[in-house]
Enzyme design. Sequence first.
Site, PDB file in Angstrom:
ATOM      1  N   GLU A 119      17.970  20.751  35.059  1.00  0.00           N
ATOM      2  CA  GLU A 119      18.280  19.469  35.703  1.00  0.00           C
ATOM      3  C   GLU A 119      18.883  18.496  34.695  1.00  0.00           C
ATOM      4  O   GLU A 119      19.754  17.690  35.033  1.00  0.00           O
ATOM      5  CB  GLU A 119      17.010  18.895  36.361  1.00  0.00           C
ATOM      6  CG  GLU A 119      16.676  19.648  37.641  1.00  0.00           C
ATOM      7  CD  GLU A 119      15.200  19.734  37.961  1.00  0.00           C
ATOM      8  OE1 GLU A 119      14.407  18.956  37.412  1.00  0.00           O
ATOM      9  OE2 GLU A 119      14.839  20.613  38.780  1.00  0.00           O
ATOM     10  N   GLU A 173      14.647  30.143  33.302  1.00  0.00           N
ATOM     11  CA  GLU A 173      14.626  29.546  34.634  1.00  0.00           C
ATOM     12  C   GLU A 173      15.993  29.737  35.285  1.00  0.00           C
ATOM     13  O   GLU A 173      16.907  28.924  35.048  1.00  0.00           O
ATOM     14  CB  GLU A 173      14.306  28.049  34.548  1.00  0.00           C
ATOM     15  CG  GLU A 173      12.975  27.733  33.908  1.00  0.00           C
ATOM     16  CD  GLU A 173      12.420  26.395  34.358  1.00  0.00           C
ATOM     17  OE1 GLU A 173      11.292  26.381  34.842  1.00  0.00           O
ATOM     18  OE2 GLU A 173      13.126  25.369  34.237  1.00  0.00           O
ATOM     19  N   HIS A 228      16.094  21.438  30.098  1.00  0.00           N
ATOM     20  CA  HIS A 228      15.864  21.851  31.485  1.00  0.00           C
ATOM     21  C   HIS A 228      17.196  21.817  32.250  1.00  0.00           C
ATOM     22  O   HIS A 228      18.052  20.968  31.990  1.00  0.00           O
ATOM     23  CB  HIS A 228      14.851  20.913  32.144  1.00  0.00           C
ATOM     24  CG  HIS A 228      14.393  21.423  33.458  1.00  0.00           C
ATOM     25  ND1 HIS A 228      15.119  21.252  34.611  1.00  0.00           N
ATOM     26  CD2 HIS A 228      13.304  22.154  33.808  1.00  0.00           C
ATOM     27  CE1 HIS A 228      14.491  21.842  35.610  1.00  0.00           C
ATOM     28  NE2 HIS A 228      13.384  22.398  35.150  1.00  0.00           N
ATOM     29  N   GLY A 266      13.302  25.172  42.697  1.00  0.00           N
ATOM     30  CA  GLY A 266      13.143  24.278  43.848  1.00  0.00           C
ATOM     31  C   GLY A 266      13.714  24.829  45.142  1.00  0.00           C
ATOM     32  O   GLY A 266      13.851  24.102  46.124  1.00  0.00           O
TER      33      GLY A 266
END
Length: 255
Positions: A97, A167, A95, A173
Amino acid sequence: MRTPFVAGNWKMFKTVAETVKYVKEFRNLVTNIDDVEIVLAPPFTALHAAAEAARNSNVCIAAQDLHWEREGAFTGEVSAPMIAETGAEYVIIGHSERRTLFGETDASVNRKIAAAFAGGLTPIVCIGETLDQRERNETFAVLDRQIRDGLDRVRSDQLAPLVIAYEPVWAIGTGRNATPAQAAEAHGHIRKRLQQWFGAEPAELCRIVYGGSVKPENIRDLATQPHVDGALVGGASLDVKAFSEIVSRSRNAQV
Ligand code: 13P
């Protein structure tokens, strides 16, 4: 025909008690949906409780990360066999993050994919460009590198169960989702590369899902794009009604 795949990535949200309450309500809301693969990814601490609460339902459970070794002196880490023992069947890998905040690289992603397969878990592999990279017209080059290095030595027969999540980092976000056209362009590119590097048939079976500010209001426009096979949902998956609506609106999106 690929079965749509929709997963909720809860990130660092929800206690065990909150997870059990959510899963019990969620499984009832999606009980009649048998044409979408539905996955929830709670934090490690809630994996077992989530799997128990989802038992005998059409909801599957994913971890959000794993370590590539089976066991060892790796303080704070969790391995594939440990995750599988909780009842989880999937694991999110790479991911953005984890890449930007915790030093994850394509090389570590690659080791984690191998560990997931060895441990009987299905990898959900995240790729995507930053805003800088998009503005420098590097999107395709970045995706190519993440696929080539991340999926190095993945066998063609392993591509079918594997899920790729596109993504774009600038859409995560931020409330700013990729336009359906931007998603279609990136997903088409990823499919083409998978065809070149793994062969037409495995590439056709691999699900490529979109992630980044997915909501009930935009899922239909995204999921009806060619090569968009579902979604990896962050914030909106924390709300049981919003997420069940997203799952429901992903049905038959490619028809
Ligand atoms: P948001 O849906 O909150 O933008 O997060 C997307 C994401 O990172 C899913 O893995």
